[in-house]
Write a protein that holds these residues in place. Structure first.
Motif, PDB file in Angstrom:
ATOM      1  N   UNK A   4      36.158  42.817  42.202  1.00 50.88           N
ATOM      2  CA  UNK A   4      37.209  41.933  41.682  1.00 50.88           C
ATOM      3  C   UNK A   4      36.603  40.628  41.187  1.00 50.88           C
ATOM      4  N   UNK A   5      35.681  40.063  41.977  1.00 46.02           N
ATOM      5  CA  UNK A   5      35.035  38.818  41.550  1.00 46.02           C
ATOM      6  C   UNK A   5      34.219  39.031  40.277  1.00 46.02           C
ATOM      7  N   UNK A   6      33.534  40.153  40.173  1.00 44.55           N
ATOM      8  CA  UNK A   6      32.753  40.458  38.967  1.00 44.55           C
ATOM      9  C   UNK A   6      33.643  40.616  37.743  1.00 44.55           C
ATOM     10  N   UNK A   7      34.758  41.312  37.901  1.00 45.21           N
ATOM     11  CA  UNK A   7      35.695  41.485  36.786  1.00 45.21           C
ATOM     12  C   UNK A   7      36.309  40.148  36.394  1.00 45.21           C
ATOM     13  N   UNK A   8      36.583  39.312  37.388  1.00 49.61           N
ATOM     14  CA  UNK A   8      37.132  37.982  37.114  1.00 49.61           C
ATOM     15  C   UNK A   8      36.156  37.171  36.255  1.00 49.61           C
TER      16      UNK A   8
ATOM     17  N   UNK B 229      35.229  36.425  28.608  1.00 42.17           N
ATOM     18  CA  UNK B 229      35.953  36.976  27.455  1.00 42.17           C
ATOM     19  C   UNK B 229      36.991  35.985  26.939  1.00 42.17           C
ATOM     20  N   UNK B 230      37.702  35.312  27.838  1.00 46.51           N
ATOM     21  CA  UNK B 230      38.679  34.305  27.416  1.00 46.51           C
ATOM     22  C   UNK B 230      37.991  33.113  26.749  1.00 46.51           C
TER      23      UNK B 230
ATOM     24  N   UNK C   7      45.794  36.109  39.822  1.00 49.49           N
ATOM     25  CA  UNK C   7      45.653  37.544  40.083  1.00 49.49           C
ATOM     26  C   UNK C   7      44.456  37.813  40.977  1.00 49.49           C
ATOM     27  N   UNK C   8      43.342  37.143  40.677  1.00 49.92           N
ATOM     28  CA  UNK C   8      42.141  37.324  41.502  1.00 49.92           C
ATOM     29  C   UNK C   8      42.389  36.859  42.932  1.00 49.92           C
ATOM     30  N   UNK C   9      42.975  35.690  43.087  1.00 52.12           N
ATOM     31  CA  UNK C   9      43.221  35.148  44.435  1.00 52.12           C
ATOM     32  C   UNK C   9      44.182  36.022  45.229  1.00 52.12           C
ATOM     33  N   UNK C  10      45.221  36.521  44.565  1.00 50.86           N
ATOM     34  CA  UNK C  10      46.180  37.388  45.252  1.00 50.86           C
ATOM     35  C   UNK C  10      45.509  38.680  45.702  1.00 50.86           C
TER      36      UNK C  10
ATOM     37  N   UNK D  73      43.570  48.325  40.610  1.00 48.95           N
ATOM     38  CA  UNK D  73      44.783  47.756  40.035  1.00 48.95           C
ATOM     39  C   UNK D  73      44.603  46.275  39.710  1.00 48.95           C
ATOM     40  N   UNK D  74      43.859  45.553  40.531  1.00 51.58           N
ATOM     41  CA  UNK D  74      43.614  44.130  40.255  1.00 51.58           C
ATOM     42  C   UNK D  74      42.776  43.963  38.989  1.00 51.58           C
ATOM     43  N   UNK D  75      41.747  44.777  38.847  1.00 54.45           N
ATOM     44  CA  UNK D  75      40.892  44.708  37.666  1.00 54.45           C
ATOM     45  C   UNK D  75      41.686  45.106  36.425  1.00 54.45           C
TER      46      UNK D  75
END
Length: 174
Positions: A66-70, A76-77, A109-112, A123-125
């Motif tokens: 999740x941290x890596x995807x974040x 990307x943003x 989303x990452x924190x949740x 699902x988070x990613x």
């Protein structure tokens, strides 16, 4: 010899991650990866490798995935923010605000996802990637409204590579 050994270690780690995922969560099978046309094969290989690595990491350490995807989605943003500098007038500050809102949603989303004891990395990613995809779609829409196809760097430009006569303009195919 070092590259071969590194390749074996990586293959073993990925295989172990896939096996661990299959053993621990048989109700959540790994999603298949569909490769696009051969023209974008290097990108497809990178995407497939990234997804496989992300899936293996999420099976072993969902929080790290999740941290890596974040981090990937934040970059990307940032790239989309740079591309938005092509927007003129009030569209540029408005899109910067939109990206700031998307960054906030990404962070939330990452924190949740990380706040749970056993985060569902897939699902988070997917939710975080959906935010980036929506931002890219919005940028493409706004850039297409400016009417300058040379500056529209995020679209393929298939409809915009034609001149006013409807025939392909060879100067734009470069």
């Amino acid at each position: 010899m070092t590259n071969r050994l590194l390749g074996i270690v990586i293959a073993l780690a990925l295989t172990s991650g896939v096996v661990a995922h299959a053993a621990s969560a048989p109700q959540r099978p790994l999603s298949p990866i569909a490769l696009p046309a051969a023209s974008s094969l290097p990108t497809a290989i990178q995407t497939a490798a990234s997804r496989l690595s992300e899936t293996a990491t999420s099976a072993i350490d969902p929080a790290a995935a999740i941290r890596g995807a974040y981090q990937r989605d934040r970059v990307a943003l940032a790239h989309l923010r740079q591309q938005a500098s092509q927007l003129k007038g009030s569209a540029h500050p408005a899109f910067n605000q939109y990206i700031s809102d998307q960054e906030l949603a990404l962070t939330q989303t990452e924190r949740a996802a990380l706040a749970t004891t056993r985060p569902d990395a897939q699902s988070a990613i997917a939710a975080m990637d959906k935010l980036v995809a929506a931002t890219e779609t919005e940028l493409n829409r706004q850039l297409s409204q400016t009417g300058d196809p040379k500056k529209n760097s995020t679209q393929g430009g298939s409809a915009q590579s034609k001149g006013q006569s409807g025939k392909a303009d060879p100067s734009r195919d470069k």
